[in-house]
Write an enzyme that holds these catalytic residues in place. Structure first.
Site, PDB file in Angstrom:
ATOM      1  N   TYR A   1       3.187   7.438  10.518  1.00  0.00           N
ATOM      2  CA  TYR A   1       2.368   6.300  10.106  1.00  0.00           C
ATOM      3  C   TYR A   1       3.234   5.151   9.575  1.00  0.00           C
ATOM      4  CZ  TYR A   1      -1.585   3.805   7.966  1.00  0.00           C
ATOM      5  OH  TYR A   1      -2.519   2.845   7.631  1.00  0.00           O
TER       6      TYR A   1
ATOM      7  N   HIS B   1       0.835  -1.200   0.000  1.00  0.00           N
ATOM      8  CA  HIS B   1       0.000   0.000   0.000  1.00  0.00           C
ATOM      9  C   HIS B   1       0.871   1.252   0.000  1.00  0.00           C
ATOM     10  CE1 HIS B   1      -4.040  -1.803   1.611  1.00  0.00           C
ATOM     11  NE2 HIS B   1      -3.489  -2.533   0.668  1.00  0.00           N
TER      12      HIS B   1
ATOM     13  N   TYR C   1     -10.284   4.717   6.549  1.00  0.00           N
ATOM     14  CA  TYR C   1     -10.615   5.115   7.909  1.00  0.00           C
ATOM     15  C   TYR C   1     -11.750   6.135   7.814  1.00  0.00           C
ATOM     16  CZ  TYR C   1      -5.883   3.378   9.110  1.00  0.00           C
ATOM     17  OH  TYR C   1      -4.741   2.628   9.264  1.00  0.00           O
TER      18      TYR C   1
ATOM     19  N   LYS D   1       0.580  -0.017  15.480  1.00  0.00           N
ATOM     20  CA  LYS D   1       1.975   0.031  15.887  1.00  0.00           C
ATOM     21  C   LYS D   1       2.422  -1.175  16.719  1.00  0.00           C
ATOM     22  CE  LYS D   1       2.669   3.807  13.799  1.00  0.00           C
ATOM     23  NZ  LYS D   1       3.179   3.633  12.426  1.00  0.00           N
TER      24      LYS D   1
ATOM     25  N   PRO E   1      -5.102  -0.076  18.657  1.00  0.00           N
ATOM     26  CA  PRO E   1      -4.826  -0.562  17.295  1.00  0.00           C
ATOM     27  C   PRO E   1      -4.998   0.489  16.210  1.00  0.00           C
ATOM     28  CG  PRO E   1      -6.995  -1.290  18.005  1.00  0.00           C
ATOM     29  CD  PRO E   1      -6.353  -0.628  19.200  1.00  0.00           C
TER      30      PRO E   1
END
Length: 396
Positions: A390, A79, A207, A302, A298
């Site tokens: 991220y 991704h 998201y 990480k 979550p």
């Protein structure tokens, strides 16, 4: 008649066969350092439990260096960005364009399978269903671990213990309480997660957040999706029917358009959102790794990546110790690992608060969330900072 106890000596005793313990064992093996791995659960359980699925590029490179990334490179989904949706507004964060790094979608249980296969192929000591492990002695020159192996009491003497057995494991409890400082934070919501035989609606993660709460579309393959709903912390995994779950996911992810693909629900899990960290992450010859030392919500994925970083860090320090006798890197393990863990905690909390609607949320709270979203989507500098966190660049 009680069988005679087994007496085993090994340089390192690894407690826990999750990603941290198995990767540590693999890296030690590659450096010519023997170890014994003890796991409380059975192999089938360890290989089947569904956990995180997002691997940072640093994690993928670590698995490649360990020689266990062949299947990941063939089957993992690369991704380069994700979608963030707030009350109908959509923004794509192109993190690869901003940082030069990607992430991979590849389930934690698949990582575990690959590491177990490497361990067993190499003939390394790996014991499952060992549910009575105790760290009986921690001394300046090593430790003694007792347990039962194949029906026989066993006493394992070792120079180092690696506690990789999670939050509820025995490793952290072997450290005197007065020697540990713990910090915790519990969030006022949980995630209801489903694994479904349905194609993802988007090739990238989505998201989404709004008045009804948060939802996440993730995937394990082109035909299997992993999806999450924000739910109250007291809700059980069986409170809602499959139909209710799909309807709510569609409302939060697409605005109720019906565009979300559906299919049979293969598995449900309820994930509480909490943070935990203990300091220090070492006590004498005992070192804590992964969930034994730190837990993150979550939201930013990480947990697995921090565990892999711990394993690489400790493996490198042990390699220096056995090659040269110098222990500066071992002595620095806790400080280095904690710096990374706190960075992971901070970003995970920021992302959690951006994405979730808290109970009793006010118009002021909603306005702040909109301001965060507008800043992130309107500033290249803000988007780059977010992207670096991220993909894990900021922790190296």
């Amino acid at each position: 008649m009680t069988p005679a106890p087994l007496r085993i000596h090994t340089p390192v005793c690894v407690i826990g066969a999750g990603p941290a313990g198995l990767l540590l064992a693999r890296l030690l093996e590659l450096n010519g350092i023997d170890c014994v791995v003890l796991e409380r659960r059975g192999r089938d359980h360890v290989e089947r439990r569904v956990r995180a699925g997002l691997l940072e590029q640093g994690t993928v490179e670590a698995l490649r260096r360990a020689g266990v990334a062949g299947r990941l490179d063939r089957e993992g989904l690369v991704h380069e960005g994700f979608e963030l949706r707030l009350e109908g507004d959509t923004y794509r964060l192109p993190f690869t364009k901003l940082t030069g790094e990607s992430v991979w979608m590849y389930g934690q249980q698949e990582v575990v399978k690959d590491l177990i296969a490497a361990r067993t192929t190499a003939g390394g000591a790996l014991h499952f269903d060992v549910d009575d492990v105790r760290v009986d002695r921690l001394a300046g020159d090593g430790a003694t671990v007792t347990c039962t192996l194949d029906g026989r009491p066993a006493e394992i003497t070792c120079e180092f213990v690696a506690g990789c057995d999670g939050f509820h494991g025995v490793s952290r409890t072997a450290v005197p309480a007065a020697s540990l400082t713990t910090s915790t934070h519990t969030y006022p919501y949980a995630w209801l997660g489903i694994l479904a035989a349905a194609p993802p609606m988007s090739p990238e993660l989505v998201y989404a957040t709004g008045e009804r709460g948060f939802a996440l579309q993730s995937m394990r393959s082109s035909t299997v999706s992993r999806l999450y709903l924000q739910v109250p912390p007291g809700e059980s995994a069986d409170t809602r029917s499959d139909e209710e779950i799909w309807a709510e996911l569609d409302l939060r992810l697409t605005g109720g358009s019906g565009a979300l693909p559906t299919g049979p629900v293969l598995e449900r899990t309820l994930v509480p959102l909490r943070s935990f960290i203990c300091e220090p992450m070492q006590h004498g010859r005992l070192f804590l790794l992964g969930d034994a030392a730190h837990i993150v919500p979550p939201s930013a994925a990480k947990g697995l990546n921090l565990a892999v970083a711990d394993a690489e860090l400790l493996a490198g320090a042990l390699a220096v110790w056995y090659a040269t006798g110098r222990r500066a890197a071992l002595d620095a393990y806790s400080a280095t690992a904690l710096r990374r863990a706190w960075l992971g905690q901070e970003f995970s909390r920021w992302m959690t608060e951006l994405l979730h609607t808290g109970p009793g949320g006010t118009p002021f709270d909603r306005g702040l969330r909109r301001a965060r979203f507008d800043h992130l989507t309107g500033s290249t500098a803000a988007a780059t900072d977010f992207a670096e966190q991220y993909v894990g660049q900021s922790r190296r």
